[in-house]
Design an enzyme around this catalytic site. Structure first.
Site, mmCIF file in Angstrom:
data_model
loop_
_atom_site.group_PDB
_atom_site.id
_atom_site.type_symbol
_atom_site.label_atom_id
_atom_site.label_comp_id
_atom_site.label_asym_id
_atom_site.label_seq_id
_atom_site.Cartn_x
_atom_site.Cartn_y
_atom_site.Cartn_z
ATOM 1 N N ASN A 282 16.652 -23.712 25.883
ATOM 2 C CA ASN A 282 15.433 -23.406 25.129
ATOM 3 C C ASN A 282 14.492 -22.495 25.906
ATOM 4 O OD1 ASN A 282 16.004 -24.765 22.738
ATOM 5 N ND2 ASN A 282 15.265 -26.717 23.526
ATOM 6 N N GLU B 21 23.669 -30.181 27.737
ATOM 7 C CA GLU B 21 22.810 -30.075 28.921
ATOM 8 C C GLU B 21 22.677 -31.469 29.533
ATOM 9 O OE1 GLU B 21 19.713 -26.495 28.473
ATOM 10 O OE2 GLU B 21 19.383 -28.084 27.014
ATOM 11 N N SER C 287 15.890 -32.542 23.104
ATOM 12 C CA SER C 287 16.116 -31.118 23.367
ATOM 13 C C SER C 287 15.145 -30.552 24.389
ATOM 14 C CB SER C 287 16.001 -30.326 22.061
ATOM 15 O OG SER C 287 14.702 -30.472 21.513
ATOM 16 N N HIS D 81 21.750 -33.562 26.242
ATOM 17 C CA HIS D 81 21.282 -32.765 25.107
ATOM 18 C C HIS D 81 22.460 -32.064 24.448
ATOM 19 C CE1 HIS D 81 19.115 -28.916 23.581
ATOM 20 N NE2 HIS D 81 19.273 -29.796 22.613
#
Length: 646
Positions: A194, A155, A122, A143
């Site tokens: 994130n 991702e 991640s 991801h």
């Protein structure tokens, strides 16, 4: 390796992410090997795949029998055997760089030379993982988001050495999985999603530390005023406070004291029962009355600034940032689109003021944001910001296509919220219709992506707004109702609330038998808007309209067809064909006659019978002078299909 060369995929790790990814690969038609370090772990993962496949089959969401999909999955504890014949390896081992690198080294030793190795990390460095292999050009980040079967986003992270061929193959495989991959073109810590999420979580905690808010005020404001699916403290608890803390530490950023204290006490949120909320006692306690005293612009300005960093540093495009924010976080707007709506000058002013007041680098504006504002690209109002608004679009929540036959296809594309309408989405429908040359259009077809036509209006963020600020579908409904060409609602799935009102404005409605139609506003203490009470009554009569509205009932498609609410309710396997037949007739029919027929029928409903007959007579007389009439009569005489001109 090309995408067509991929037939066997190996997933390393049978936990929640690993078995979810393996299930996706099997559903996409690949042969799959699941590997973990113990037989029980492998079997548990395969059992979870079987359970999930059976559930999907029960709900009719699987294209083939669950047993046939499961037959493509095998398991092992031997890593060398697991990867020996693999074309594409995805590691989903615990999020520790030492373990990732050990895994990558072992895979590199035993996998075929042309195999691609992907990581589900991640946020850890793909480049560092690739450094322990002899094939860094064949290493890529993929991801997935939890749960993989339900979340649409992946991702796709480029390492420093990742080749274009590897990226293209990985993208094709992710699309075969049914996912929407966004490109993270530079291997930055935390990637896109994130990094956008962190200010949402972090800044709220800093404000709590300074006694500038309460947990309940922050969460209530962001959910009930700003429309986020969870407030920052609820989301932090849900994801795990240790995850947020570790991310900040690994980014060389200070952890806000309230967060650090909870982590030190091992109160990590929902998974431990205690966090910002007491989950053992029911969890979040905020309500709409808690709104107030929270500076939401401070949080959103930081999110927009982070988006500016990602775009300005060429990590991702503005479109990728927006898709990632929406699909990965379920936020109501993409971060770049949010900035354009707020006004980038407003965002910059907020950041500069906070930076001057606090001296904190958290508020230092990114040069790309400053550059946009200095160029006058301040957002939607200026016609240009992160996106260009001077042409047709950009569209965030609809897909617009005009075919060679003049069929204008408008797909509602907000599947993460069952295509629930936001104010932006209503505006985009109006823009899509207003911006097209009507003479180029033969008909319009509205449809929805995913499992819904539209599940209604996304009113969560407007619960405390004055009545004058409530979302108003009237402009979109009127644009559809007044469009001069025939309109068709192709309904597959939920058609509720605002979705129903949009469909009622269309000339015709076709639905799959699995669809449900309803006006559930009464359950929210509301009544249908957008003409819903009036158009519904005119179509099904007052008694049935009152039944639907008073009870808020979801009506099965077959009953809706019996009531005259739908033109057809057809089996799912026939849905596309029936819609196609209707579209063929509209696209190939006499355009002037169709236009006048629509006008006479619509105008006649609001007039006396005598006036309506006059309208019909005038239109009929006009049509007798057209080339279409000559072609129609000639074709009838010659016993052939007419060929009308557009």
């Amino acid at each position: 390796m090309q995408a067509t060369d991929v037939s066997r995929i190996t997933v390393l790790g049978a936990g929640s992410m690993g078995h979810g990814i393996a299930e996706l690969a099997a559903m996409a038609g690949y042969d799959v090997t699941v590997r973990d370090i113990e037989d029980d772990l492998v079997q548990d993962g395969i059992d979870q795949i079987e359970w999930s496949l059976n559930k999907l089959e029960e709900k009719g969401n699987l294209d083939e029998a669950a047993a046939d999909v499961l037959a493509r999955v095998d398991g092992t504890t031997d890593l060398a055997d697991a990867v020996a014949d693999a074309d594409f390896v995805i590691e989903a081992v615990p999020e520790r760089m030492d373990l990732k690198k050990q895994t990558f080294g072992d895979v590199d030793e035993h996998a075929p030379e042309d195999a691609i190795i992907a990581s589900n990390t991640s946020g850890l460095s793909i480049t560092e993982m690739a450094s322990v292999t002899d094939r860094p050009e064949q290493v890529v980040g993929t991801h997935f988001f939890n749960p993989p079967v339900k979340m649409d986003l992946v991702e796709l992270v480029h390492g420093e050495a990742t080749s274009d061929d590897t990226v293209e193959t990985a993208e094709a495989v992710m699309e075969a999985f049914g996912k929407n991959p966004i490109h993270v073109k530079k291997d930055v810590h935390g990637f896109v999603v994130n990094n956008v999420m962190m200010p949402f979580l972090e800044e709220s905690a800093w404000m709590l530390d300074a006694d500038e808010t309460t947990v309940e005020q922050a969460d209530a404001t962001m959910v009930y005023r700003r429309g986020y699916p969870m407030g920052p403290f609820e989301l932090n608890d849900f994801g795990g406070l240790d995850i947020c803390s570790h991310f900040l530490e690994n980014s060389d950023r200070e952890v806000p004291p309230p967060l650090a204290e909870l982590v030190e006490n091992e109160d990590l949120g929902k998974k431990t029962g205690q966090g910002f909320y007491d989950w053992e006692d029911g969890g979040p306690t905020y309500e709409p009355d808690d709104i107030g005293g929270f500076d939401w612009l401070r949080v959103e300005a930081r999110m927009v600034n982070e988006a500016a960093r990602l775009v300005g540093d060429d990590v991702a495009t503005a479109d990728a940032v927006d898709i990632g924010t929406r699909l990965g976080l379920r936020f109501p707007e993409g971060a770049c689109r949010l900035g354009d709506q707020l006004g980038l000058d407003t965002v910059l002013e907020k950041l500069e003021t906070l930076h001057e007041e606090t001296g904190s680098e958290r508020f230092e504006p990114h040069p790309y944001l400053v550059e946009l504002v200095e160029e006058g690209a301040t957002g939607e109002a200026a016609g240009r910001g992160f996106h260009d608004y001077t042409g047709d679009g950009p569209y965030q929540y609809i897909n617009k296509t005009l075919t060679d036959r003049g069929v204008l296809e408008i797909e509602f594309d907000r599947p993460e919220r069952l295509n629930a309408f936001s104010e932006t989405m209503f505006d985009e429908v109006v823009t899509a219709l207003d911006s097209v040359d009507v003479d180029d259009v033969t008909c319009v077809v509205f449809s929805g992506a995913g499992d819904a036509f539209s599940a209604g209006a996304d009113i969560t963020g407007f619960m405390s707004a004055p009545a004058t600020e409530m979302m108003d579908p009237d402009a979109a409904v009127d644009a559809i109702d007044n469009f001069e060409r025939p309109t068709l609602a192709a309904i597959d799935g939920f058609c509720l609330g605002a979705g129903l009102e949009i469909s009622l404005a269309c000339d015709m409605r076709i639905a799959s038998e699995d669809s449900v139609i309803g006006a559930p506003e009464i359950d929210l203490g509301l009544i249908p808007g957008g003409g819903g009470t009036q158009r519904l009554t005119r179509i099904v009569g007052p008694a049935r309209a009152k039944e639907m509205i008073f009870r808020g009932e979801h009506v099965p498609a077959e009953r809706a067809a019996d009531w005259g609410l739908l033109n057809r309710a057809v089996p799912s396997e026939e849905f596309d064909d029936v819609v196609g037949e209707f579209v063929d007739d509209l696209a190939e029919g006499p355009q002037t006659a169709l236009k006048l027929a629509k006008r006479v029928i619509d105008d006649g409903q609001d007039a006396s019978l005598e006036t309506g007959l006059d309208l019909e007579s005038q239109a009929f007389g006009l049509l007798t002078t057209t080339d279409d009439m000559v072609e129609g009569v000639t074709a009838f005489r010659d016993d052939r299909e007419p060929e009308f001109e557009r």
